[in-house]
Design an enzyme around this catalytic site. Sequence first.
Site, mmCIF file in Angstrom:
data_model
loop_
_atom_site.group_PDB
_atom_site.id
_atom_site.type_symbol
_atom_site.label_atom_id
_atom_site.label_comp_id
_atom_site.label_asym_id
_atom_site.label_seq_id
_atom_site.Cartn_x
_atom_site.Cartn_y
_atom_site.Cartn_z
ATOM 1 N N HIS A 1 120.026 10.207 -11.506
ATOM 2 C CA HIS A 1 119.861 10.547 -10.086
ATOM 3 C C HIS A 1 119.854 9.291 -9.206
ATOM 4 O O HIS A 1 119.162 8.320 -9.500
ATOM 5 C CB HIS A 1 118.539 11.292 -9.916
ATOM 6 C CG HIS A 1 118.340 11.856 -8.549
ATOM 7 N ND1 HIS A 1 119.048 12.942 -8.083
ATOM 8 C CD2 HIS A 1 117.511 11.480 -7.537
ATOM 9 C CE1 HIS A 1 118.655 13.221 -6.845
ATOM 10 N NE2 HIS A 1 117.733 12.353 -6.492
ATOM 11 N N VAL B 1 114.545 9.555 -12.961
ATOM 12 C CA VAL B 1 115.740 8.708 -13.111
ATOM 13 C C VAL B 1 116.900 9.457 -13.762
ATOM 14 O O VAL B 1 117.962 8.881 -13.959
ATOM 15 C CB VAL B 1 115.459 7.431 -13.949
ATOM 16 C CG1 VAL B 1 114.413 6.566 -13.272
ATOM 17 C CG2 VAL B 1 115.043 7.775 -15.370
ATOM 18 N N GLU B 2 116.683 10.712 -14.108
ATOM 19 C CA GLU B 2 117.786 11.461 -14.724
ATOM 20 C C GLU B 2 118.243 12.592 -13.791
ATOM 21 O O GLU B 2 119.022 12.369 -12.904
ATOM 22 C CB GLU B 2 117.351 11.948 -16.116
ATOM 23 C CG GLU B 2 117.011 10.738 -17.020
ATOM 24 C CD GLU B 2 116.690 11.124 -18.455
ATOM 25 O OE1 GLU B 2 117.526 11.759 -19.101
ATOM 26 O OE2 GLU B 2 115.588 10.764 -18.930
ATOM 27 N N MET B 3 117.700 13.791 -13.958
ATOM 28 C CA MET B 3 118.179 14.894 -13.141
ATOM 29 C C MET B 3 117.261 15.181 -11.943
ATOM 30 O O MET B 3 117.648 15.909 -11.026
ATOM 31 C CB MET B 3 118.376 16.132 -14.017
ATOM 32 C CG MET B 3 119.488 15.894 -15.055
ATOM 33 S SD MET B 3 119.494 17.091 -16.413
ATOM 34 C CE MET B 3 120.601 18.344 -15.755
#
Lengths: 353, 353
Positions: free
Chosen positions: B95, B137-139
Amino acid sequence: MTRLGVWFLGVGTGVLLAASGASADELRDQAKDLFPPVPAKVAHVRGQPVTSGQIDLGRMLFFDPRLSASHVISCNTCHNVGTGGADNVPTSIGHAWQQGPRNSPTVLNSVFNVAQFWDGRAADLREQAKGPVQAGVEMANTPDRVVATLKSMPAYEAAFEKAFPDAPDAVTFDNMALAIEAFETTLVTPNSRYDQFVQGDDHALNQEERRGLQVFIDSGCSGCHYSSNFGGQDYFPFGVVEKPGAEILPEKDKGRFSVTQTATDEYVFRAAPLRNVELTAPYFHSGQVWDLKQAVGVMATAQLGTEMPEGDIDAIVAFLKTLTGERPEIDYPVLPVSTEATPKPDFGSLPTK
Amino acid sequence: MTRLGVWFLGVGTGVLLAASGASADELRDQAKDLFPPVPAKVAHVRGQPVTSGQIDLGRMLFFDPRLSASHVISCNTCHNVGTGGADNVPTSIGHAWQQGPRNSPTVLNSVFNVAQFWDGRAADLREQAKGPVQAGVEMANTPDRVVATLKSMPAYEAAFEKAFPDAPDAVTFDNMALAIEAFETTLVTPNSRYDQFVQGDDHALNQEERRGLQVFIDSGCSGCHYSSNFGGQDYFPFGVVEKPGAEILPEKDKGRFSVTQTATDEYVFRAAPLRNVELTAPYFHSGQVWDLKQAVGVMATAQLGTEMPEGDIDAIVAFLKTLTGERPEIDYPVLPVSTEATPKPDFGSLPTK
């Protein structure tokens, strides 16, 4: 001027038809001429046969994130074949999370468009495919780096040689684009309920949907949105009668003017193709309208200069939803493995932590 | 201490076998016990049958970028089934283009791991699937927003009801995770050349590859990298004999210590599963080593305390490349269309222009 001429002719034709109150057969005959059904298969592009070798290679390339500098973004990221051939966001996110300037057009049936991009700056899909790969806000790669990437993998070399058996040097940026185009010719969506209707099935559309089709023709929508793609054939000013607000039509994006540098092309865009339109919100080049009904209303005001009755808008929306076709079955490709020679991913600017 | 004990036992077993100079049949018998072949199908998880309804739903979810806040990132972005089940970058981009802390482990054969993530913090794939969806930090999504997204689409509701027919409320975050796990059980890669060898085909491995397998066992690699997945079964200190440099083993990432808060778990990680390892560079949790040969050398020094002869490393690498199995055929899913009720994409911070 020619283009405006065509546009007014289109509206004129619509008005003439408005009086007709056509039967199912008459409606079918009108519609078939204006919007022929989508063929189930495209066998040739520019007179050349599309081969299975090219399609298979193109499918690999279309899904390969290593065409981007970061190794994160593929063609499918913004033209997602699972979600209507587009990314369904206002304007696409690309390299380093930059937001692009325009809404991603659907790749489905794009082979039927007269030219590609909202401003038609690419003559065909072959030319189009080279754009996003190099655009700094999209995949941010270079032709040399792409070719080096592809040449670093023996399985890609073999696939290119199979796709382009007569080429002395098969792995080229041009052939990459040709193969992607070949794959994209398979992304057609035949047999929508509309297509079933014009091919003779009276029951494929209900009464409301048929009325919507009739209103679509009679009110002049088909003046721009014609052909089997219900658009994508020519360029028209957005806001020919009344300019929509700056949110929908941002002042800075002058559309086809940036291609032709011709004053009459200011705020001129390619008429959006409407096949599968229910799958491709948000709408317009700015991607600021999420609701199809609102989009039809904006079009009526901006292009036709009319406050269309809500019942007519509803009927058009009902009809537009019959343009959703059968989506192609796609095997997710097994991609060649990177080698020591494959250029490493380059993420560009990372956000500060 | 138990884990270290197991590890030393493993090395000890390897040393004992080193003297044997086994024939093809003896090697096969040793190998079959240590590393059984991958089954072609996983029919149950935690004693429950995996249904086709769950698999079909899970496949949709796995490829659906609307599980992320931005609508740009799907499970497949970092666990790309076309490129070895991973993203082949040092550590993943998520993200707002944030870079995650560890290399993305392959989803292929992950159902055979004792637990998930490099530090084993998720007991199974069901639990794992909930992590990246929520990680900032991902989705960068939330369970509530995911459920609202899924419930906004009638086709998803129907798919959940089909997958979980007995659930009073089928569309839940837990069931999302269960369905993704069900799909992931299909991502197994049977019939590698190694598997063909242990199943009786002497010619499936050449002499160098068989020697590599023997060295892999005899030198102690199999002390950690055992089971049908050649790893993924237990936790071991990275650098048990000699710590690798900070680039490969960054000081700040203390591995399983962050899960257990136990001093002996500092720099402890789950032994990486080695199936399809030739497809999943770069290596280690830090993703800083691109070359498999170098990775084997690092392991020899760090874990076995030996400068392995180059010929042995080459043989191990040759053997490891026989662990590449048949990848599953995956139909790219047609995803349900968003509705007015679907939460809109949220890109978070965009870079300044």
